[in-house]
Design a protein around this motif. Structure first.
Motif, PDB file in Angstrom:
ATOM      1  N   LEU A 224       0.839  -1.198   0.000  1.00 58.58           N
ATOM      2  CA  LEU A 224       0.000   0.000   0.000  1.00 58.58           C
ATOM      3  C   LEU A 224       0.872   1.246   0.000  1.00 58.58           C
ATOM      4  O   LEU A 224       1.759   1.407   0.851  1.00 58.58           O
ATOM      5  N   ASP A 225       0.624   2.135  -0.979  1.00 57.66           N
ATOM      6  CA  ASP A 225       1.321   3.421  -1.047  1.00 57.66           C
ATOM      7  C   ASP A 225       0.431   4.488  -0.432  1.00 57.66           C
ATOM      8  O   ASP A 225      -0.733   4.622  -0.818  1.00 57.66           O
ATOM      9  N   GLY A 226       1.003   5.246   0.478  1.00 58.16           N
ATOM     10  CA  GLY A 226       0.243   6.309   1.128  1.00 58.16           C
ATOM     11  C   GLY A 226       1.001   6.785   2.344  1.00 58.16           C
ATOM     12  O   GLY A 226       2.189   6.479   2.482  1.00 58.16           O
ATOM     13  N   PRO A 227       0.325   7.525   3.241  1.00 62.16           N
ATOM     14  CA  PRO A 227       1.033   8.074   4.399  1.00 62.16           C
ATOM     15  C   PRO A 227       1.676   6.965   5.233  1.00 62.16           C
ATOM     16  O   PRO A 227       0.998   6.018   5.622  1.00 62.16           O
ATOM     17  N   PRO A 228       2.998   7.042   5.483  1.00 63.30           N
ATOM     18  CA  PRO A 228       3.651   6.008   6.283  1.00 63.30           C
ATOM     19  C   PRO A 228       3.239   6.099   7.753  1.00 63.30           C
ATOM     20  O   PRO A 228       2.904   7.171   8.248  1.00 63.30           O
ATOM     21  N   VAL A 229       3.246   4.978   8.414  1.00 58.78           N
ATOM     22  CA  VAL A 229       3.043   4.931   9.868  1.00 58.78           C
ATOM     23  C   VAL A 229       4.181   4.079  10.431  1.00 58.78           C
ATOM     24  O   VAL A 229       4.657   3.163   9.764  1.00 58.78           O
ATOM     25  N   HIS A 230       4.612   4.406  11.654  1.00 62.81           N
ATOM     26  CA  HIS A 230       5.798   3.732  12.187  1.00 62.81           C
ATOM     27  C   HIS A 230       5.524   3.154  13.557  1.00 62.81           C
ATOM     28  O   HIS A 230       5.018   3.852  14.445  1.00 62.81           O
ATOM     29  N   ALA A 231       5.894   1.907  13.735  1.00 62.37           N
ATOM     30  CA  ALA A 231       5.790   1.280  15.054  1.00 62.37           C
ATOM     31  C   ALA A 231       6.901   1.829  15.936  1.00 62.37           C
ATOM     32  O   ALA A 231       7.989   2.143  15.449  1.00 62.37           O
ATOM     33  N   ARG A 232       6.620   1.958  17.205  1.00 58.22           N
ATOM     34  CA  ARG A 232       7.626   2.403  18.171  1.00 58.22           C
ATOM     35  C   ARG A 232       8.846   1.492  18.126  1.00 58.22           C
ATOM     36  O   ARG A 232       8.737   0.308  17.808  1.00 58.22           O
ATOM     37  N   VAL A 250       3.097  -3.667   9.162  1.00 56.58           N
ATOM     38  CA  VAL A 250       3.854  -2.464   8.834  1.00 56.58           C
ATOM     39  C   VAL A 250       5.351  -2.733   8.978  1.00 56.58           C
ATOM     40  O   VAL A 250       5.888  -2.763  10.076  1.00 56.58           O
ATOM     41  N   PRO A 251       6.056  -2.930   7.846  1.00 52.81           N
ATOM     42  CA  PRO A 251       7.512  -3.083   7.872  1.00 52.81           C
ATOM     43  C   PRO A 251       8.184  -1.761   8.265  1.00 52.81           C
ATOM     44  O   PRO A 251       7.523  -0.720   8.296  1.00 52.81           O
ATOM     45  N   PRO A 252       9.497  -1.811   8.552  1.00 48.07           N
ATOM     46  CA  PRO A 252      10.183  -0.632   9.083  1.00 48.07           C
ATOM     47  C   PRO A 252      10.020   0.644   8.253  1.00 48.07           C
ATOM     48  O   PRO A 252       9.981   1.737   8.815  1.00 48.07           O
ATOM     49  N   LEU A 253       9.919   0.545   6.932  1.00 43.86           N
ATOM     50  CA  LEU A 253       9.808   1.771   6.136  1.00 43.86           C
ATOM     51  C   LEU A 253       8.451   2.443   6.282  1.00 43.86           C
ATOM     52  O   LEU A 253       8.266   3.580   5.856  1.00 43.86           O
ATOM     53  N   GLY A 254       7.473   1.757   6.863  1.00 46.69           N
ATOM     54  CA  GLY A 254       6.218   2.415   7.213  1.00 46.69           C
ATOM     55  C   GLY A 254       5.104   2.287   6.202  1.00 46.69           C
ATOM     56  O   GLY A 254       4.014   2.814   6.420  1.00 46.69           O
ATOM     57  N   GLN A 255       5.361   1.618   5.051  1.00 43.74           N
ATOM     58  CA  GLN A 255       4.291   1.426   4.071  1.00 43.74           C
ATOM     59  C   GLN A 255       3.584   0.105   4.385  1.00 43.74           C
ATOM     60  O   GLN A 255       4.200  -0.951   4.326  1.00 43.74           O
ATOM     61  N   PRO A 256       2.288   0.170   4.737  1.00 43.20           N
ATOM     62  CA  PRO A 256       1.604  -1.043   5.184  1.00 43.20           C
ATOM     63  C   PRO A 256       1.451  -2.073   4.064  1.00 43.20           C
ATOM     64  O   PRO A 256       1.485  -1.752   2.876  1.00 43.20           O
ATOM     65  N   ILE A 257       1.316  -3.322   4.471  1.00 36.42           N
ATOM     66  CA  ILE A 257       1.012  -4.426   3.559  1.00 36.42           C
ATOM     67  C   ILE A 257      -0.222  -5.133   4.087  1.00 36.42           C
ATOM     68  O   ILE A 257      -0.275  -5.512   5.260  1.00 36.42           O
ATOM     69  N   ARG A 271       1.519  -5.421  13.520  1.00 34.34           N
ATOM     70  CA  ARG A 271       0.246  -5.356  12.798  1.00 34.34           C
ATOM     71  C   ARG A 271      -0.657  -4.326  13.447  1.00 34.34           C
ATOM     72  O   ARG A 271      -1.079  -4.485  14.583  1.00 34.34           O
ATOM     73  N   ILE A 272      -0.937  -3.278  12.709  1.00 35.16           N
ATOM     74  CA  ILE A 272      -1.733  -2.168  13.256  1.00 35.16           C
ATOM     75  C   ILE A 272      -3.215  -2.538  13.318  1.00 35.16           C
ATOM     76  O   ILE A 272      -3.936  -2.053  14.187  1.00 35.16           O
ATOM     77  N   GLY A 273      -3.678  -3.393  12.424  1.00 39.72           N
ATOM     78  CA  GLY A 273      -5.092  -3.744  12.415  1.00 39.72           C
ATOM     79  C   GLY A 273      -5.351  -4.956  11.550  1.00 39.72           C
ATOM     80  O   GLY A 273      -4.438  -5.498  10.916  1.00 39.72           O
ATOM     81  N   THR A 274      -6.617  -5.384  11.549  1.00 45.07           N
ATOM     82  CA  THR A 274      -7.023  -6.569  10.795  1.00 45.07           C
ATOM     83  C   THR A 274      -8.384  -6.295  10.153  1.00 45.07           C
ATOM     84  O   THR A 274      -9.343  -5.934  10.862  1.00 45.07           O
ATOM     85  N   VAL A 275      -8.472  -6.443   8.846  1.00 42.35           N
ATOM     86  CA  VAL A 275      -9.732  -6.209   8.126  1.00 42.35           C
ATOM     87  C   VAL A 275     -10.760  -7.246   8.572  1.00 42.35           C
ATOM     88  O   VAL A 275     -10.428  -8.421   8.756  1.00 42.35           O
ATOM     89  N   ILE A 276     -12.009  -6.814   8.751  1.00 42.60           N
ATOM     90  CA  ILE A 276     -13.039  -7.729   9.245  1.00 42.60           C
ATOM     91  C   ILE A 276     -13.412  -8.734   8.153  1.00 42.60           C
ATOM     92  O   ILE A 276     -13.316  -8.454   6.950  1.00 42.60           O
TER      93      ILE A 276
END
Lengths: 320, 216
Positions: A224-232, A250-257, A271-276
């Protein structure tokens, strides 16, 4: 017996069923249809058990020559399917059983909506089951059609596992999943299991953003390309553990998969979340270049949505 | 030991986490809990998957009451005596080291400030536990690797790693059962078949097994 012969294979046509459950402890991916709801629906309409083997046809369809009479149902993506018999060409309506006479060909054309069409043949596809399932899993490299996409010349025997007559009802629009407008889909997700590794700011970013499905996406997962998010902690690796379908890692570069049907069984990214479950089909119908937004919800809402889908399928099954 | 917790991974999976380190005792507890859950054959449970320090239960949320399942997981986590220990299986894997099939051996030696022969000797010296099987069919996560040769994985994974390759990633060592992309540092190769779908137990190695690499 050569019941269906592959004349052209299409871009990516695979045999898919309800998935290879119960083998993940050996490292075997689950696989199965990317849009499980549409797959189950075409099966029921064809008079099959809902988890029967179907063809999952991706974007550009195959050409299949039938060497015996058959009843088929197509649902999910509209890829302009036609039945060609001698000189006549007949358009196929989605979600309606149709007859394919011996000698006729099922062909596909222009993509009108969604990405994956499901073809159920009344009686099922009688390719060999491997470890309890006929689903193709390319990364697992299982034997035969359980390990690869369809190729020219592949033969698909038609089974005799139909459980009832095909259902010739006109489906209400309440049952058929709506196509997203202009390739923009929204799916609901449940936070976690690692949401506490993400700052409130990053969580807000994630839930507001629209992500583009990158070209390097496939049945294993969508980059997924878009705003990166980063795990602590720099988003380092966690201990490897099971990775359910719909996991947003979310791998280290912050682009979710977004992990999909052929995902590996275990992984170590946060893993930031899980699709229902009820919205997996919406995600499964996206093509590269299209966009997806993630809308938070809770487990109660997720189960309620799944129960509504299930009720629609059960009612359909009861009508036959 | 760190805090035990149960987390939802979506609407159809619960994960019981027993710790956050690669630890034989924690992994053994997780393995016993996974076996116990598997043997119960609970209606609506689809799969039980072991991690290094976790057990993930996949279920059908329309058939399983999630609060009840969560309660069961907590019970199992608290029960120190859950299932007796099994006598571990001991297996030998014949391995060759270095050359074209172990292209990262020199890098591992540089990392460990030792000779290539010493890397090989240290890799051969330990008996490894199969902590879990995952990633690819039959891929064993083995540990714990001698810290001297515990080189982190490559920054950029190789696009194609041949089947049978033996690699190191930090304190883990593993064997690629099929050709696939991969980021582990490759030091050797085995001709053993790690996965065969036709076998009764398709994966050669199972969690809890003890593995020693030997030279031909």
């Amino acid at each position: 017996m050569s019941d269906i012969v592959t004349v052209r294979a299409g871009l990516l046509t695979t045999v898919q069923d309800g998935g290879r459950w119960g083998q993940q402890h050996h490292g075997v991916p689950v696989s199965g249809g990317m849009d499980p709801f549409s797959m189950r629906l075409v099966n029921l309409l064809a008079g099959n058990a809902d988890d029967e083997a179907t063809l999952e046809v991706t974007l550009q369809g195959p050409e299949l020559r039938f060497e015996r009479d058959a009843i088929a149902v197509i649902g999910g993506a509209d890829l302009s399917a036609v039945v060609a018999t001698g000189g006549t060409i007949q358009r196929v309506s989605l979600w309606r059983p149709f007859r394919v006479p011996s000698g006729a060909s099922l062909r596909f054309g222009e993509r009108r909506s969604l990405a994956r069409a499901y073809v159920a043949v009344s009686g099922g596809l009688d390719v060999p089951a491997v470890l309890g399932s006929r689903a193709a899993s390319a990364p697992a490299q299982l034997p035969g059609l359980a390990g690869r996409a369809l190729r020219v010349g592949d033969v698909l025997p038609i089974g005799n596992r139909a459980t009832s007559e095909p259902i010739g009802v006109r489906l209400s629009h309440a049952v058929i999943p709506p196509a997203p407008i202009a390739g923009r889909a929204a799916v609901r997700f449940i936070w976690g299991p690692d949401e506490e590794l993400f700052s409130p700011g990053d969580r807000a970013t994630f839930a507001r953003a629209e992500y583009r499905v990158a070209i390097a996406s496939n049945r294993m997962g969508y980059r997924l390309d878009g705003p990166p998010v980063h795990a602590r902690g720099g988003g380092g690796q966690l201990l490897s553990e099971a990775t359910p379908i719909g996991s947003i890692q979310v791998p280290p570069l912050g682009q979710p998969i977004l992990l999909m049907a052929d995902r590996q069984t275990t992984g170590g990214y946060p893993r930031i979340g899980t699709v229902i479950s009820a919205d997996l089909g919406v995600a499964g119908q996206l093509a590269p270049g299209e966009t997806i937004a993630f809308v938070p919800c809770d487990v109660e809402e997720a189960v309620k949505a799944l129960r509504e889908q299930e009720r629609a399928l059960v009612e359909l099954g009861a009508s036959r | 030991m760190s805090e035990v917790r149960v987390a939802a991974a979506g609407d159809s999976a619960l994960v019981l986490r027993l710790g956050d380190t690669i630890d034989v005792d924690v992994n053994e507890r997780a393995l016993r809990i996974a076996r116990e859950l598997g043997d119960r054959h609970l209606a609506g449970v689809r799969d039980v998957v072991l991690g290094y320090a976790s057990v993930t239960v996949y279920f059908d949320p329309l058939r399983v009451e999630v609060a009840r399942l969560e309660h069961d997981l907590w019970e199992l986590a608290r029960d120190e005596a859950v299932r007796p220990a099994r006598q571990p299986r001991r297996l030998k894997i014949t391995a060759t080291y270095g050359g074209a099939q172990g292209p990262d051996l020199a890098e591992v030696a540089a990392f460990g400030r030792c000779s290539e022969d010493e890397v090989i000797a240290r890799h051969l010296a330990r008996e490894y536990r199969v902590f879990m099987v995952g990633f690819l069919p039959g891929f064993p996560y083995l540990g714990i690797v001698d810290p001297r040769i515990a080189i982190p994985r490559r920054d950029t994974p190789r696009l194609s790693v041949p089947a049978g390759s033996i690699g190191i990633a930090g304190s883990q060592t593993g064997i690629y059962p099929v050709q696939s992309p991969g980021g582990w540092r490759l030091i050797g190769h085995t001709r053993e078949t790690l996965f065969r779908a036709e076998r009764d137990s398709p994966a050669l190695l199972q969690p809890g097994d003890l593995v020693r690499f030997v030279r031909p």
